[in-house]
Design a protein around this motif. Structure first.
Motif, PDB file in Angstrom:
ATOM      1  N   GLY A 612       0.686  -1.169   0.132  1.00 49.18           N
ATOM      2  CA  GLY A 612       0.068  -0.037   0.052  1.00 49.18           C
ATOM      3  C   GLY A 612       0.779   1.187   0.079  1.00 49.18           C
ATOM      4  O   GLY A 612       0.588   2.358  -0.732  1.00 49.18           O
ATOM      5  N   VAL A 613       1.889   1.324   0.794  1.00 55.01           N
ATOM      6  CA  VAL A 613       2.731   2.488   0.867  1.00 55.01           C
ATOM      7  C   VAL A 613       3.574   2.684  -0.402  1.00 55.01           C
ATOM      8  O   VAL A 613       3.472   4.034  -0.949  1.00 55.01           O
ATOM      9  CB  VAL A 613       3.980   2.265   1.909  1.00 55.01           C
ATOM     10  N   VAL A 614       4.166   1.769  -0.876  1.00 55.47           N
ATOM     11  CA  VAL A 614       4.734   1.771  -2.391  1.00 55.47           C
ATOM     12  C   VAL A 614       3.741   2.268  -3.509  1.00 55.47           C
ATOM     13  O   VAL A 614       4.085   3.296  -4.317  1.00 55.47           O
ATOM     14  CB  VAL A 614       5.419   0.552  -2.935  1.00 55.47           C
ATOM     15  N   LYS A 615       2.647   1.873  -3.272  1.00 56.33           N
ATOM     16  CA  LYS A 615       1.678   2.066  -4.383  1.00 56.33           C
ATOM     17  C   LYS A 615       1.267   3.615  -4.210  1.00 56.33           C
ATOM     18  O   LYS A 615       1.230   4.382  -5.294  1.00 56.33           O
ATOM     19  CB  LYS A 615       0.167   1.502  -4.229  1.00 56.33           C
ATOM     20  N   LEU A 617       3.124   6.173  -2.998  1.00 57.07           N
ATOM     21  CA  LEU A 617       4.097   6.789  -3.294  1.00 57.07           C
ATOM     22  C   LEU A 617       4.481   7.029  -4.853  1.00 57.07           C
ATOM     23  O   LEU A 617       4.688   8.069  -5.196  1.00 57.07           O
ATOM     24  CB  LEU A 617       5.707   6.303  -2.672  1.00 57.07           C
ATOM     25  N   ILE A 618       4.528   5.891  -5.431  1.00 59.92           N
ATOM     26  CA  ILE A 618       4.549   5.752  -6.979  1.00 59.92           C
ATOM     27  C   ILE A 618       3.157   6.701  -7.520  1.00 59.92           C
ATOM     28  O   ILE A 618       3.506   7.509  -8.568  1.00 59.92           O
ATOM     29  CB  ILE A 618       4.525   4.361  -7.463  1.00 59.92           C
ATOM     30  N   ASP A 619       2.206   6.543  -7.033  1.00 58.58           N
ATOM     31  CA  ASP A 619       1.256   7.451  -7.607  1.00 58.58           C
ATOM     32  C   ASP A 619       1.117   8.865  -7.227  1.00 58.58           C
ATOM     33  O   ASP A 619       0.772   9.626  -8.328  1.00 58.58           O
ATOM     34  CB  ASP A 619      -0.397   6.923  -6.801  1.00 58.58           C
ATOM     35  N   CYS A 620       1.822   8.958  -6.305  1.00 61.46           N
ATOM     36  CA  CYS A 620       2.236  10.608  -6.193  1.00 61.46           C
ATOM     37  C   CYS A 620       3.335  11.036  -7.121  1.00 61.46           C
ATOM     38  O   CYS A 620       3.093  12.143  -7.809  1.00 61.46           O
ATOM     39  CB  CYS A 620       2.808  10.704  -4.785  1.00 61.46           C
ATOM     40  N   LEU A 621       4.295  10.142  -7.389  1.00 58.41           N
ATOM     41  CA  LEU A 621       5.487  10.423  -8.078  1.00 58.41           C
ATOM     42  C   LEU A 621       5.002  10.629  -9.780  1.00 58.41           C
ATOM     43  O   LEU A 621       5.509  11.163 -10.432  1.00 58.41           O
ATOM     44  CB  LEU A 621       6.643   9.651  -8.151  1.00 58.41           C
ATOM     45  N   GLU A 622       3.733   9.789 -10.064  1.00 52.89           N
ATOM     46  CA  GLU A 622       3.544   9.788 -11.295  1.00 52.89           C
ATOM     47  C   GLU A 622       2.218  10.728 -11.548  1.00 52.89           C
ATOM     48  O   GLU A 622       1.645  10.850 -12.779  1.00 52.89           O
ATOM     49  CB  GLU A 622       2.772   8.453 -11.859  1.00 52.89           C
ATOM     50  N   GLN A 623       1.919  11.605 -10.715  1.00 49.64           N
ATOM     51  CA  GLN A 623       0.881  12.755 -10.729  1.00 49.64           C
ATOM     52  C   GLN A 623       1.230  13.571 -11.968  1.00 49.64           C
ATOM     53  O   GLN A 623       2.662  13.838 -12.089  1.00 49.64           O
ATOM     54  CB  GLN A 623       0.753  13.564  -9.420  1.00 49.64           C
ATOM     55  N   VAL A 704      11.160   9.771   0.688  1.00 52.36           N
ATOM     56  CA  VAL A 704      10.631   8.677   1.486  1.00 52.36           C
ATOM     57  C   VAL A 704      10.872   7.441   0.865  1.00 52.36           C
ATOM     58  O   VAL A 704      11.242   6.139   1.643  1.00 52.36           O
ATOM     59  CB  VAL A 704       9.070   9.134   1.861  1.00 52.36           C
ATOM     60  N   VAL A 705      10.769   7.552  -0.410  1.00 48.46           N
ATOM     61  CA  VAL A 705      10.959   5.950  -1.448  1.00 48.46           C
ATOM     62  C   VAL A 705      12.484   5.480  -0.831  1.00 48.46           C
ATOM     63  O   VAL A 705      12.572   4.352  -0.552  1.00 48.46           O
ATOM     64  CB  VAL A 705      10.930   6.365  -2.816  1.00 48.46           C
ATOM     65  N   GLY A 706      13.334   6.565  -0.935  1.00 50.15           N
ATOM     66  CA  GLY A 706      14.543   6.122  -0.638  1.00 50.15           C
ATOM     67  C   GLY A 706      14.978   5.537   0.776  1.00 50.15           C
ATOM     68  O   GLY A 706      15.630   4.793   0.958  1.00 50.15           O
ATOM     69  N   ASP A 707      14.209   6.384   1.688  1.00 51.98           N
ATOM     70  CA  ASP A 707      14.480   6.015   3.048  1.00 51.98           C
ATOM     71  C   ASP A 707      13.891   4.317   3.319  1.00 51.98           C
ATOM     72  O   ASP A 707      14.321   3.580   4.019  1.00 51.98           O
ATOM     73  CB  ASP A 707      13.281   6.879   4.057  1.00 51.98           C
ATOM     74  N   ILE A 708      12.586   4.078   2.550  1.00 57.51           N
ATOM     75  CA  ILE A 708      11.995   2.954   2.932  1.00 57.51           C
ATOM     76  C   ILE A 708      12.534   1.671   2.174  1.00 57.51           C
ATOM     77  O   ILE A 708      12.841   0.504   2.745  1.00 57.51           O
ATOM     78  CB  ILE A 708      10.593   3.056   2.360  1.00 57.51           C
ATOM     79  N   LEU A 709      13.023   1.984   1.079  1.00 60.97           N
ATOM     80  CA  LEU A 709      13.910   0.719   0.119  1.00 60.97           C
ATOM     81  C   LEU A 709      15.053   0.630   0.836  1.00 60.97           C
ATOM     82  O   LEU A 709      15.576  -0.570   1.139  1.00 60.97           O
ATOM     83  CB  LEU A 709      13.994   1.104  -1.128  1.00 60.97           C
ATOM     84  N   MET A 720      11.140  -2.947  -6.829  1.00 60.34           N
ATOM     85  CA  MET A 720      12.609  -2.075  -6.955  1.00 60.34           C
ATOM     86  C   MET A 720      12.536  -1.908  -8.301  1.00 60.34           C
ATOM     87  O   MET A 720      12.964  -0.531  -8.722  1.00 60.34           O
ATOM     88  CB  MET A 720      13.580  -3.216  -6.691  1.00 60.34           C
ATOM     89  N   GLN A 721      11.951  -2.470  -9.363  1.00 61.71           N
ATOM     90  CA  GLN A 721      12.177  -2.044 -10.619  1.00 61.71           C
ATOM     91  C   GLN A 721      11.282  -1.063 -10.995  1.00 61.71           C
ATOM     92  O   GLN A 721      11.602  -0.112 -11.717  1.00 61.71           O
ATOM     93  CB  GLN A 721      11.858  -3.410 -11.523  1.00 61.71           C
ATOM     94  N   LYS A 722       9.909  -1.113 -10.731  1.00 63.13           N
ATOM     95  CA  LYS A 722       8.980   0.226 -10.848  1.00 63.13           C
ATOM     96  C   LYS A 722       9.641   1.323 -10.201  1.00 63.13           C
ATOM     97  O   LYS A 722       9.520   2.345 -10.929  1.00 63.13           O
ATOM     98  CB  LYS A 722       7.741  -0.245 -10.175  1.00 63.13           C
TER      99      LYS A 722
END
Length: 1105
Positions: A612-615, A617-623, A704-709, A720-722
């Protein structure tokens, strides 16, 4: 065409009825605007209708349709339409319809002139601009201005003629409108003037600048706000163009705008605009400002204006000259060297802080606080003088002064956490005293009174000061204050003022974070108290409080640990996910940061939430980032300094093509709003280049993506790939904040995968040198190629210093963790290898020639080579860190690159700034250590530099020199140079090897440790060249080392070696050394490496036989 219906539909657009406006708009678009006849009909209304609002609306509509339909208007109608429109425009008495008509003329001219028609227009306009009638001159020049806007190249061939005209009209003796229109036209003409090729025209343009200043001065003196704001807009535009336009008069401009900014007889909004211009000058022409040496004058001016600050702080968004002055001080300290800002400020504030006038005392301490962020290193050296001043003002009888002093404590602590933290025993009791007095004062006063408001501000400021200060304390020191602070602040959790609530909640989070286990007694009660706020959402104030609560709860999770916090994780995650849907920017960002914190606490156990978290964050980055901004277009320049109403919202117009955020507004509503009159208002101007809210959200999300991964490690692999696919393109984002965060996250992704390959896949530890000795997997190699290529493209061109600094840091950290594989040439590397490209970028940074360091406004770059602002220095300092990382990754091979880096690095060793000398000398030491014997060819030059720095006045520089000298003596094979200087080196080290005292500072301790390490390396290299009977007893006195455990290695390796050689001097010191051995083998465990510890243990066993 039904002309009567057409007019009535246009009139309907002026009605305050949205539904009727929409209906009329729809019918006009469908029935009329599809036909070329609509243009002629609109021009007829423009020319003949009696209602000025309708004339202007018709002009706005006609301008939009000209490009679409004018060519299709019958040719026989065009001459009359042109002539009538031109005559009507010249005769128009109302300024707004007149300006809109002028734009229709420009739109028609754009079509006609490109088709070879209306060729007589430029001559007619020139004639009008020189007419004996002021109205004709005004209109002629305004149409020329609109033509320049529409067709910038139109007058390029007649540049000299146009400038000669403008040099006359800018001095028009009769009409301010003529002078202003000339300024507007000049601002457009500058867009097409080639400053390199057409120097004659450039000089002619430059000669208009003093006249422009006089125009602005006259409008200010006449209290003519509309024209004043237009003139300011022109100066702001010219500042954003090539520097050559203003450079000849730049110093005079600065002095004029300083006079306006500091003049209390001038309207506050005008003064604030002058401050705004000065801020932009310092930010974007800083080297020019620095070369003119006006920093001190500007600083003192800001200090004086700061005395005007209102006693009760107003809303943070309110702009006033005093607030602007403090803002300019902040930018000055960030942009100019301390000698021009911080040094003169500290000299100047004495009379202010000792004044009988509370407003002066407050201005002095606030000004000091504003300079900390820009010059932390310099301010740190002055803390011994600053702190008594701060402590004194924390006891000031005036509440407003104490509030300002608390504000400055927070600012000092934000940027000098460790240094301020050392003074906790004096500062925290003073903060508690202020808190208690304010709480009592607030309870004893009526809400809404001045006393109540002032005490409220003290409460907030006390919380904020503790919030900042506590983070600089050690866990043990912070623990001492938990019992005093948490119960006090907890009483404010339900305060009526949500800003007081937020300050208290934030402070408790900081206390928990700093004190860790000592917070546990208050943990459950705090969670119970704050838990009620994680779902509130009925107002903006509640959403703001909710975001602060989430942030603090994250800090509390870090303090108490994963197990204790486990019951609260699920509801917190639910709250944060819901927060993303509540359309509150701060809450969104805080939710992301909470995820980052919880990932740090739970690491791989954060896996249940990752999907849920990654989705999210990715949704945010693809806005998409089109956020409903409205382009008011060219008409807006008629309204500069005025206000229009759009869909019921008043919007301040800042300039042509100014933008303001709104939703779903038709262009016709904008047109209507433009017509509905202009009222004076004191709202802030919109920021023409504002960063979108979505971009700022992305900045947080990608970080935050960097922190989490990096904390979820292997559990993040499915995503990771996405992540790479989404984050890599952000290296090219238009907002530097996003680029900076993307750099960090993409490098952390590479480092994380490398670490997993070593830990889980059995990949060997990397070894220095190229070609790589430990080959990464194909996937890791491919990612490294993507990361390096993306980074190099950004690194070479980036103009934002903070982003370049972030690249430097990540490049250095990754080289140290993962070795040289990232430098390996690949099929996509092109003609130059990644190593060659990185070397070229770092060299530019060290030479201050990188795009992020170059100021094209500086006529003579040599003027400023000696000094840098501390903020600018970060880019150079981190470039040096990257150089040392390259040395570590390449090992002895780096000796070839040292040929490139040696001269620029050594240049900083003689800098006037202590931190520059220290960093350069530290870089030398690390590079020599990496090069080992390969440093030999450079021995002579390095020896000369390091001998000089061993006597440096700065302890840190001297300490780094001792470290570097030890490395040089140990590794270099240039015996004659090294051994021949042993006595000189020992003479310089001798004063450093004095025993510690209880008052020794960290710098003194580090100096002693590095001196001990240097002597030990010298002994290991050539014991016969060191008088051991004199040196060893002195060395034993200071063992074991306390500050820099890394230097214990050479010391104890040397001692073990001497015992192995059965050296008589060391054998005679055994009784004194045995207690030393016991200490260094005891806690803390990191005093020695495992290998050296084993050698010392064996030695101790041998000596005990």
């Amino acid at each position: 065409m039904d002309e009567q219906e057409f007019v009535s539909l246009l009139q309907a657009l002026l009605l305050p009825d949205t539904q009727k406006v929409k209906q009329a708009t729809s019918q006009l678009n469908k029935s009329y605007y599809t036909s070329p006849a609509s243009v002629a009909a609109l021009i007829h209304i423009i020319i003949s209708h009696s209602q000025p609002e309708l004339r202007q609306l018709a002009a706005v509509e006609a301008r939009k349709l000209v490009s679409k339909h004018w060519a299709a208007v019958p040719n026989e109608q065009k001459p009359q339409l042109r002539d009538s429109l031109l005559k009507s425009t010249i005769d128009e008495e109302k300024p707004l319809p007149r300006h809109s008509k002028a734009r229709v003329i420009a739109a028609i001219a754009k079509v006609d002139l490109e088709d070879g028609e209306w060729s007589e227009l430029p001559g007619i306009l020139q004639q009008a601009a020189t007419s004996q009638t002021a109205r004709h001159r005004e209109v002629g020049l305004y149409i020329i201005y609109t033509l320049l806007e529409t067709m910038p190249d139109m007058f390029q061939e007649n540049m000299g003629q146009m400038l000669a005209l403008f040099n006359r009209t800018i001095q028009d003796p009769e009409s301010v409108e003529v002078r202003l229109n000339t300024m507007l036209a000049l601002s457009e003409l500058a867009m097409v003037l080639d400053t390199d090729e057409d120097t004659k025209s450039l000089k002619s343009f430059q000669s208009t600048i003093p006249h422009m200043v006089r125009v602005l001065q006259s409008t200010i003196e006449a209290d003519d706000e509309e024209h004043t704001m237009q003139a300011f807009d022109v100066f702001n535009k010219l500042l954003s163009y090539e520097s050559a336009f203003l450079s000849a008069h730049f110093g005079d401009l600065l002095r004029f705008f300083m006079q306006v900014a500091s003049n209390t007889d001038i309207d506050d909004e005008v003064r604030s605009q002058a401050f705004s211009f000065l801020m932009q000058c310092v930010r974007f022409r800083k080297l020019k400002v620095q070369s003119l040496k006006v920093g001190e004058q500007m600083t003192k001016m800001c200090l004086q204006v700061a005395t005007e600050l209102e006693e009760i702080p107003s809303d943070e968004d309110d702009i006033s000259p005093a607030r602007s002055a403090l803002g300019l001080l902040d930018i000055l300290s960030e942009s100019l060297p301390p000698s021009q800002v911080a040094v003169p400020l500290l000299k100047a504030i004495g009379p202010y802080v000792q004044s009988n006038d509370a407003s002066h005392r407050r201005a002095g301490i606030l000004a000091l606080g504003m300079c900390v962020e820009g010059a932390p290193d310099f301010i740190a050296t002055q803390l011994s003088e600053i702190l008594p001043l701060v402590l004194h003002l924390l006891e000031d009888p005036a509440t407003s002064v104490r509030s300002a002093a608390l504000n400055s404590v927070a600012r000092l602590a934000d940027d000098l956490a460790e240094d301020m933290g050392k003074e906790h025993a004096r500062l925290i009791p003073a903060l508690i005293k202020n808190f208690d007095l304010a709480l009592q004062g607030m309870r004893n006063s009526q809400q809404g009174t001045k006393e109540h408001e002032l005490n409220t501000h003290i409460l907030k400021a006390s919380c904020m000061a503790v919030d900042s200060l506590i983070e600089g304390l050690s866990k043990e020191d912070a623990a001492r204050y938990v019992n005093d602070l948490v119960p006090r602040f907890a009483t404010l959790f339900d305060n009526d003022d949500h800003k007081v609530q937020m300050a208290a909640v934030s402070a408790v989070g900081a206390i928990a974070s700093a004190s860790e286990s000592a917070f546990e007694p208050f943990f459950k009660q705090t969670m119970q108290s704050l838990g009620q706020y994680i779902a509130i959402k009925d107002s903006e104030a509640e959403l703001e409080l909710r975001s602060i609560v989430l942030d603090s709860l994250g800090k509390i999770a870090s303090a108490v640990g994963a197990e204790a916090f486990q019951p609260y994780v699920q509801p917190l995650m639910q709250s944060s996910e819901e927060g993303l849907k509540l359309d509150n920017q701060r809450l969104k960002e805080t939710s992301y940061i909470l995820w980052s914190t919880l990932a740090r606490v739970y690491e791989e156990n954060f896996e249940p939430f990752l999907q849920g978290v990654v989705k999210a964050l990715i949704d945010c980055l693809e806005q998409e980032e089109t956020d409903g901004e409205i382009d008011l277009g060219a008409e807006a320049s008629d309204l500069i300094g005025q206000e229009v109403t759009i869909a019921g919202k008043k919007i301040r117009v800042a300039g042509a093509n100014g933008k303001h955020e709104d939703d779903d507004i038709s262009e016709d509503l904008v047109a209507q709003a433009l017509i509905e009159g202009a009222e004076d208002d004191e709202d802030d101007w919109d920021d023409l280049g504002a960063v979108t809210a979505v971009a700022m959200e992305k900045e947080i999300a990608v970080e935050v993506v960097g922190d989490i991964l990096s904390h979820a490690k292997s559990k993040y692999l499915p995503y990771m790939q996405k992540t790479i696919e989404v984050v890599l393109p952000l290296l090219d984002h238009s907002f530097e904040g996003v680029r900076k965060s993307a750099v960090s996250s993409i490098w952390r992704a590479y480092s994380t995968l490398w670490t997993l390959a070593e830990a889980d896949n059995g990949m060997q530890k990397w070894q220095p040198g190229l070609p790589v000795k430990v080959q990464p997997s194909a996937d890791l190699e491919k990612l490294g190629d993507l990361v390096m290529n993306g980074t190099l493209a950004l690194w070479q061109e980036e103009v934002d210093r903070a982003t370049v600094t972030e690249v430097n840091r990540n490049f250095a950290a990754t080289l140290k963790l993962c070795g040289p594989a990232i430098l390996t040439p690949t099929l996509t590397s092109g003609n130059t290898t990644p190593l060659e490209q990185a070397t070229a970028v770092l060299l530019l940074l060290l030479q201050k020639q990188h795009p992020c360091q170059v100021d094209n406004d500086l006529d003579d770059p040599e003027v400023l080579v000696e000094e840098s602002a501390e903020y600018d220095w970060l880019a150079i300092e981190t470039a040096m860190e990257a150089v040392t990382a390259l040395a570590e990754a390449l090992g002895e091979q780096f000796a070839q690159l040292w040929k490139v880096f040696e001269t620029p690095v050594l240049k900083y060793t003689s800098s006037q700034e202590r931190y520059e000398r220290s960093a350069a000398v530290g870089t030398i030491g690390e590079c020599v250590d990496a090069m080992k014997e390969a440093c030999t060819p450079y021995t002579q030059r390095l020896m000369r530099v390091l001998l000089k720095r061993l006597t440096d006045e700065d302890p840190e520089c001297k300490s780094n020199a001792a470290y570097a000298m030890g490395m040089l003596c140990y590794h270099s094979k240039e015996d004659r140079e090294v051994l021949g200087n042993y006595n000189t080196i020992l003479g310089a080290l001798e004063p450093m090897l004095s025993s510690r005292s209880s008052t020794s500072s960290e710098d003194d301790a580090r100096l002693l440790d590095n001196a001990a390490g240097c002597v030990s390396r010298m002994i290991r290299r050539a014991p016969q060249h060191v008088p051991l009977e004199e040196v060893l007893p002195r060395l034993v006195d200071v063992l074991p080392l306390k500050e820099d455990f890394r230097e214990n290695e050479p010391v104890f390796e040397m001692i073990v070696g001497l015992y192995q050689q059965r050296n008589a001097v060391v054998m005679g010191l055994t009784d004194r050394l045995m207690p030393v051995f016991e200490k260094v083998l005891g806690p803390p465990d990191d005093q020695l490496s495992d290998e050296t510890k084993e050698k010392v243990q064996q030695l101790v066993q041998y000596l005990r036989r």
